[in-house]
Design an enzyme around this catalytic site. Structure first.
Site, PDB file in Angstrom:
ATOM      1  N   LYS A  14     -29.374 -22.579  24.562  1.00 52.80           N
ATOM      2  CA  LYS A  14     -28.767 -21.879  23.699  1.00 52.80           C
ATOM      3  C   LYS A  14     -27.588 -21.382  24.134  1.00 52.80           C
ATOM      4  CE  LYS A  14     -31.193 -16.764  23.856  1.00 52.80           C
ATOM      5  NZ  LYS A  14     -31.952 -16.576  22.075  1.00 52.80           N
ATOM      6  N   ALA A  15     -26.632 -21.276  22.683  1.00 55.61           N
ATOM      7  CA  ALA A  15     -25.611 -21.916  23.011  1.00 55.61           C
ATOM      8  C   ALA A  15     -24.655 -19.845  22.326  1.00 55.61           C
ATOM      9  CB  ALA A  15     -24.683 -22.803  22.876  1.00 55.61           C
TER      10      ALA A  15
END
Length: 308
Positions: free
Chosen positions: A161-162
Protein backbone atom coordinates in the site's frame (compact mmCIF):
# COMPACT_ATOMS: atom_id res chain seq x y z
CA UNK A 1 -13.18 26.15 4.66
CA UNK A 2 -10.97 24.38 7.19
CA UNK A 3 -7.94 22.75 5.57
CA UNK A 4 -6.22 19.59 6.72
CA UNK A 5 -3.31 21.53 8.20
CA UNK A 6 -5.52 23.88 10.22
CA UNK A 7 -7.15 21.81 12.95
CA UNK A 8 -7.05 21.54 16.70
CA UNK A 9 -5.49 18.36 18.02
CA UNK A 10 -2.31 16.32 18.02
CA UNK A 11 -0.31 14.29 15.50
CA UNK A 12 2.37 11.76 16.39
CA UNK A 13 5.63 12.10 14.46
CA UNK A 14 8.78 10.07 15.09
CA UNK A 15 7.98 9.36 18.71
CA UNK A 16 6.62 12.77 19.71
CA UNK A 17 3.16 14.26 20.02
CA UNK A 18 3.04 17.57 18.18
CA UNK A 19 0.39 20.24 17.98
CA UNK A 20 -1.59 19.55 14.79
CA UNK A 21 -0.51 22.79 13.13
CA UNK A 22 3.15 22.21 13.98
CA UNK A 23 3.41 18.71 12.45
CA UNK A 24 5.42 19.73 9.39
CA UNK A 25 8.18 18.44 7.12
CA UNK A 26 10.64 20.20 4.82
CA UNK A 27 9.78 20.90 1.17
CA UNK A 28 12.75 18.71 0.17
CA UNK A 29 11.28 15.65 1.87
CA UNK A 30 12.18 12.74 -0.40
CA UNK A 31 8.74 11.10 -0.42
CA UNK A 32 7.15 14.40 -1.47
CA UNK A 33 9.33 14.36 -4.60
CA UNK A 34 9.34 10.67 -5.53
CA UNK A 35 6.32 9.08 -3.81
CA UNK A 36 8.17 6.24 -2.08
CA UNK A 37 6.31 5.68 1.16
CA UNK A 38 3.72 3.33 2.63
CA UNK A 39 0.56 3.99 4.61
CA UNK A 40 -2.59 2.60 6.16
CA UNK A 41 -6.12 3.92 6.58
CA UNK A 42 -7.93 2.46 9.59
CA UNK A 43 -11.45 3.06 10.90
CA UNK A 44 -12.39 3.40 14.55
CA UNK A 45 -16.05 3.19 15.55
CA UNK A 46 -18.12 4.23 18.53
CA UNK A 47 -19.51 1.20 20.34
CA UNK A 48 -21.44 0.62 23.57
CA UNK A 49 -18.07 -0.09 25.22
CA UNK A 50 -16.37 3.01 23.87
CA UNK A 51 -14.19 3.66 20.84
CA UNK A 52 -12.89 0.56 19.05
CA UNK A 53 -10.43 0.25 16.19
CA UNK A 54 -11.48 -2.31 13.58
CA UNK A 55 -8.87 -4.94 12.68
CA UNK A 56 -5.99 -2.79 13.84
CA UNK A 57 -3.45 -5.61 13.98
CA UNK A 58 -4.24 -6.65 10.40
CA UNK A 59 -3.63 -3.09 9.24
CA UNK A 60 -0.38 -2.83 11.19
CA UNK A 61 0.78 -6.16 9.76
CA UNK A 62 0.07 -4.90 6.23
CA UNK A 63 1.92 -1.65 6.95
CA UNK A 64 5.01 -3.64 7.91
CA UNK A 65 4.63 -5.93 4.89
CA UNK A 66 4.42 -2.87 2.66
CA UNK A 67 7.55 -1.40 4.24
CA UNK A 68 9.38 -4.69 3.75
CA UNK A 69 8.35 -4.85 0.09
CA UNK A 70 9.59 -1.28 -0.39
CA UNK A 71 12.82 -2.06 1.49
CA UNK A 72 12.09 0.56 4.14
CA UNK A 73 13.64 -0.17 7.54
CA UNK A 74 10.97 0.45 10.18
CA UNK A 75 12.27 2.48 13.14
CA UNK A 76 9.45 1.30 15.44
CA UNK A 77 8.00 -2.14 16.15
CA UNK A 78 4.39 -3.23 15.70
CA UNK A 79 3.51 -2.90 19.38
CA UNK A 80 4.70 0.69 19.43
CA UNK A 81 2.66 1.57 16.34
CA UNK A 82 -0.43 -0.14 17.77
CA UNK A 83 -0.08 1.80 21.01
CA UNK A 84 0.12 5.11 19.14
CA UNK A 85 -2.87 4.22 16.94
CA UNK A 86 -4.88 3.81 20.14
CA UNK A 87 -3.47 6.91 21.79
CA UNK A 88 -4.25 9.11 18.79
CA UNK A 89 -7.95 8.67 19.56
CA UNK A 90 -7.67 9.56 23.23
CA UNK A 91 -5.30 12.49 22.56
CA UNK A 92 -7.81 13.93 20.08
CA UNK A 93 -10.91 12.92 22.09
CA UNK A 94 -12.40 10.93 19.22
CA UNK A 95 -15.10 8.24 19.63
CA UNK A 96 -15.06 7.39 15.93
CA UNK A 97 -12.37 8.30 13.44
CA UNK A 98 -10.27 7.58 10.42
CA UNK A 99 -6.64 6.86 11.37
CA UNK A 100 -3.85 7.56 8.89
CA UNK A 101 -0.48 5.96 9.60
CA UNK A 102 2.34 6.67 7.14
CA UNK A 103 6.04 5.83 6.79
CA UNK A 104 8.04 8.16 4.57
CA UNK A 105 11.57 9.15 3.65
CA UNK A 106 12.79 12.50 4.98
CA UNK A 107 14.92 15.34 3.68
CA UNK A 108 18.27 13.74 4.54
CA UNK A 109 19.13 13.50 0.86
CA UNK A 110 17.81 13.70 -2.70
CA UNK A 111 18.03 11.47 -5.76
CA UNK A 112 16.81 8.08 -6.85
CA UNK A 113 19.47 6.10 -5.02
CA UNK A 114 17.62 6.76 -1.76
CA UNK A 115 20.49 5.19 0.17
CA UNK A 116 21.10 7.82 2.83
CA UNK A 117 17.57 8.43 4.05
CA UNK A 118 15.79 8.04 7.37
CA UNK A 119 12.36 6.43 7.61
CA UNK A 120 9.94 8.71 9.45
CA UNK A 121 6.56 7.61 10.84
CA UNK A 122 3.44 9.69 11.51
CA UNK A 123 0.00 8.88 12.90
CA UNK A 124 -3.01 11.20 12.69
CA UNK A 125 -6.76 10.76 13.18
CA UNK A 126 -9.83 12.77 12.33
CA UNK A 127 -13.58 12.42 11.98
CA UNK A 128 -14.52 11.19 8.52
CA UNK A 129 -18.01 10.13 7.48
CA UNK A 130 -19.03 7.86 4.60
CA UNK A 131 -16.23 8.09 2.04
CA UNK A 132 -18.55 7.99 -0.96
CA UNK A 133 -21.37 9.90 0.73
CA UNK A 134 -23.96 8.78 3.28
CA UNK A 135 -26.64 8.43 0.60
CA UNK A 136 -24.50 6.00 -1.39
CA UNK A 137 -24.56 3.41 1.42
CA UNK A 138 -28.25 2.82 0.69
CA UNK A 139 -28.80 3.96 -2.91
CA UNK A 140 -25.52 2.80 -4.39
CA UNK A 141 -23.13 4.59 -6.73
CA UNK A 142 -22.62 5.02 -10.46
CA UNK A 143 -19.18 4.01 -11.75
CA UNK A 144 -17.40 3.98 -15.11
CA UNK A 145 -14.61 1.89 -16.57
CA UNK A 146 -11.49 4.00 -16.47
CA UNK A 147 -9.29 4.71 -19.46
CA UNK A 148 -6.37 4.22 -17.06
CA UNK A 149 -5.11 0.66 -16.62
CA UNK A 150 -4.35 -0.67 -13.15
CA UNK A 151 -0.59 -0.80 -12.65
CA UNK A 152 0.84 -4.05 -13.98
CA UNK A 153 2.05 -6.48 -11.34
CA UNK A 154 5.67 -6.14 -12.44
CA UNK A 155 5.61 -2.43 -13.24
CA UNK A 156 5.24 -1.59 -9.57
CA UNK A 157 4.80 -3.63 -6.40
CA UNK A 158 1.05 -4.01 -6.10
CA UNK A 159 0.99 -5.82 -2.74
CA UNK A 160 2.40 -2.74 -1.02
CA UNK A 161 0.00 0.00 0.00
CA UNK A 162 2.48 2.52 -1.34
CA UNK A 163 1.98 6.27 -1.73
CA UNK A 164 3.07 6.44 -5.37
CA UNK A 165 0.73 3.65 -6.44
CA UNK A 166 -2.20 6.02 -5.89
CA UNK A 167 -1.28 8.37 -8.73
CA UNK A 168 -3.03 5.81 -10.93
CA UNK A 169 -6.08 5.92 -8.66
CA UNK A 170 -6.24 9.72 -8.48
CA UNK A 171 -6.23 10.07 -12.26
CA UNK A 172 -8.91 7.40 -12.64
CA UNK A 173 -11.16 8.98 -10.01
CA UNK A 174 -10.75 12.50 -11.41
CA UNK A 175 -11.74 11.19 -14.83
CA UNK A 176 -14.83 9.49 -13.40
CA UNK A 177 -15.92 12.57 -11.47
CA UNK A 178 -15.35 14.85 -14.47
CA UNK A 179 -17.69 12.71 -16.56
CA UNK A 180 -20.50 12.63 -14.00
CA UNK A 181 -19.78 9.33 -12.21
CA UNK A 182 -19.07 8.66 -8.54
CA UNK A 183 -16.15 6.26 -8.89
CA UNK A 184 -13.91 4.43 -11.34
CA UNK A 185 -13.38 0.79 -12.17
CA UNK A 186 -9.82 0.00 -13.22
CA UNK A 187 -9.05 -2.97 -15.44
CA UNK A 188 -5.76 -4.84 -15.34
CA UNK A 189 -3.38 -4.97 -18.29
CA UNK A 190 -5.26 -7.98 -19.72
CA UNK A 191 -8.64 -6.26 -19.58
CA UNK A 192 -10.09 -7.93 -16.48
CA UNK A 193 -11.65 -6.00 -13.60
CA UNK A 194 -9.07 -5.20 -10.94
CA UNK A 195 -10.53 -2.77 -8.39
CA UNK A 196 -11.91 0.72 -7.83
CA UNK A 197 -9.67 3.69 -7.22
CA UNK A 198 -9.40 2.70 -3.55
CA UNK A 199 -11.80 -0.23 -3.19
CA UNK A 200 -12.05 -3.95 -3.86
CA UNK A 201 -14.86 -5.22 -6.07
CA UNK A 202 -17.53 -7.89 -5.50
CA UNK A 203 -20.38 -9.03 -7.72
CA UNK A 204 -23.29 -11.36 -7.00
CA UNK A 205 -24.83 -13.65 -9.60
CA UNK A 206 -27.33 -16.47 -8.98
CA UNK A 207 -26.58 -16.37 -5.27
CA UNK A 208 -22.80 -16.79 -5.70
CA UNK A 209 -20.42 -14.02 -4.68
CA UNK A 210 -17.43 -13.34 -6.94
CA UNK A 211 -14.41 -11.12 -6.41
CA UNK A 212 -11.35 -10.57 -8.62
CA UNK A 213 -8.13 -12.36 -7.86
CA UNK A 214 -5.67 -9.97 -6.22
CA UNK A 215 -2.98 -10.29 -8.89
CA UNK A 216 -2.74 -6.53 -9.34
CA UNK A 217 -5.26 -5.42 -6.71
CA UNK A 218 -4.46 -4.70 -3.08
CA UNK A 219 -5.22 -7.45 -0.57
CA UNK A 220 -7.95 -5.49 1.16
CA UNK A 221 -8.68 -6.05 4.85
CA UNK A 222 -12.36 -5.14 4.40
CA UNK A 223 -12.37 -7.50 1.41
CA UNK A 224 -11.11 -10.30 3.66
CA UNK A 225 -13.67 -9.40 6.33
CA UNK A 226 -16.57 -9.61 3.88
CA UNK A 227 -15.31 -12.92 2.50
CA UNK A 228 -15.19 -14.38 6.02
CA UNK A 229 -18.66 -13.06 6.90
CA UNK A 230 -20.17 -14.25 3.61
CA UNK A 231 -18.78 -17.78 3.96
CA UNK A 232 -20.06 -18.00 7.54
CA UNK A 233 -23.51 -17.02 6.23
CA UNK A 234 -23.40 -19.95 3.81
CA UNK A 235 -22.57 -18.09 0.62
CA UNK A 236 -20.17 -19.49 -1.93
CA UNK A 237 -17.36 -16.97 -2.47
CA UNK A 238 -15.25 -17.41 -5.60
CA UNK A 239 -12.05 -15.54 -6.48
CA UNK A 240 -11.64 -15.40 -10.24
CA UNK A 241 -11.01 -13.14 -13.20
CA UNK A 242 -14.06 -10.98 -13.86
CA UNK A 243 -14.82 -9.31 -17.18
CA UNK A 244 -16.51 -5.95 -17.53
CA UNK A 245 -19.60 -7.45 -19.15
CA UNK A 246 -19.96 -9.93 -16.27
CA UNK A 247 -20.49 -6.91 -14.04
CA UNK A 248 -23.09 -5.50 -16.46
CA UNK A 249 -25.22 -8.64 -16.07
CA UNK A 250 -24.59 -9.24 -12.36
CA UNK A 251 -27.53 -9.30 -9.97
CA UNK A 252 -25.63 -7.06 -7.56
CA UNK A 253 -22.25 -5.37 -7.23
CA UNK A 254 -20.50 -3.56 -4.42
CA UNK A 255 -17.19 -2.04 -3.39
CA UNK A 256 -15.39 -2.63 -0.09
CA UNK A 257 -12.64 -0.72 1.69
CA UNK A 258 -11.73 0.70 5.08
CA UNK A 259 -12.86 4.14 3.89
CA UNK A 260 -15.68 3.00 1.57
CA UNK A 261 -16.85 0.25 3.98
CA UNK A 262 -19.51 -1.65 1.95
CA UNK A 263 -20.89 0.53 -0.86
CA UNK A 264 -23.41 -0.81 -3.40
CA UNK A 265 -22.85 -0.19 -7.12
CA UNK A 266 -26.05 0.49 -9.04
CA UNK A 267 -24.61 1.28 -12.47
CA UNK A 268 -21.50 0.67 -14.58
CA UNK A 269 -20.87 2.51 -17.87
CA UNK A 270 -24.49 3.65 -18.10
CA UNK A 271 -25.80 0.10 -17.64
CA UNK A 272 -28.04 -0.63 -14.68
CA UNK A 273 -26.84 -3.48 -12.46
CA UNK A 274 -29.64 -5.72 -11.22
CA UNK A 275 -32.59 -3.67 -10.01
CA UNK A 276 -30.53 -0.49 -9.97
CA UNK A 277 -30.43 -0.28 -6.19
CA UNK A 278 -28.84 -2.04 -3.22
CA UNK A 279 -29.46 -5.77 -3.57
CA UNK A 280 -30.47 -8.19 -0.78
CA UNK A 281 -27.08 -9.91 -0.50
CA UNK A 282 -25.26 -6.58 -0.37
CA UNK A 283 -27.71 -5.26 2.22
CA UNK A 284 -27.27 -8.34 4.41
CA UNK A 285 -23.47 -8.26 4.29
CA UNK A 286 -23.46 -4.52 4.82
CA UNK A 287 -25.65 -4.84 7.92
CA UNK A 288 -23.48 -7.62 9.32
CA UNK A 289 -20.35 -5.59 8.65
CA UNK A 290 -21.73 -2.65 10.63
CA UNK A 291 -22.74 -5.01 13.43
CA UNK A 292 -19.15 -6.21 13.70
CA UNK A 293 -17.42 -2.84 13.47
CA UNK A 294 -19.79 -1.32 16.02
CA UNK A 295 -19.42 -4.18 18.48
CA UNK A 296 -22.95 -5.52 18.23
CA UNK A 297 -21.81 -9.13 17.72
CA UNK A 298 -19.67 -11.24 20.05
CA UNK A 299 -18.05 -13.56 17.51
CA UNK A 300 -14.79 -12.32 15.97
CA UNK A 301 -14.16 -10.27 19.12
CA UNK A 302 -10.50 -10.12 18.08
CA UNK A 303 -11.48 -7.81 15.21
CA UNK A 304 -12.01 -4.94 17.68
CA UNK A 305 -9.37 -3.17 19.76
CA UNK A 306 -11.10 -1.12 22.43
CA UNK A 307 -9.49 2.17 23.38
CA UNK A 308 -9.64 2.98 27.08
Amino acid sequence: MTTMDDKDGFIWLDGQWLDWREAKVHVLTHTLHYGLGVFEGIRAYQTDKGAAIFRMQAHTDRLFRSAHIMNMAMPFNKSQIDQVQCEVLTKNKLDSAYIRTMCFYGSEGMGLRADNLKVHVMVAAWTWGAYLGAESIEKGIRIRTSSYTKSYVNSTLCKAKANGNYINSILALQEALATGYDEALLLDNQGYAAEGSAENLFIVRNGVIYTPETTSALEGITRDTIMVIAKEQGYSVVEKRITRDEIYVADEAFFTGSAAEVTPIRELDGRQIGTGTRGPVTEKLQALYYDYVKGRRDDHADWLTFVA
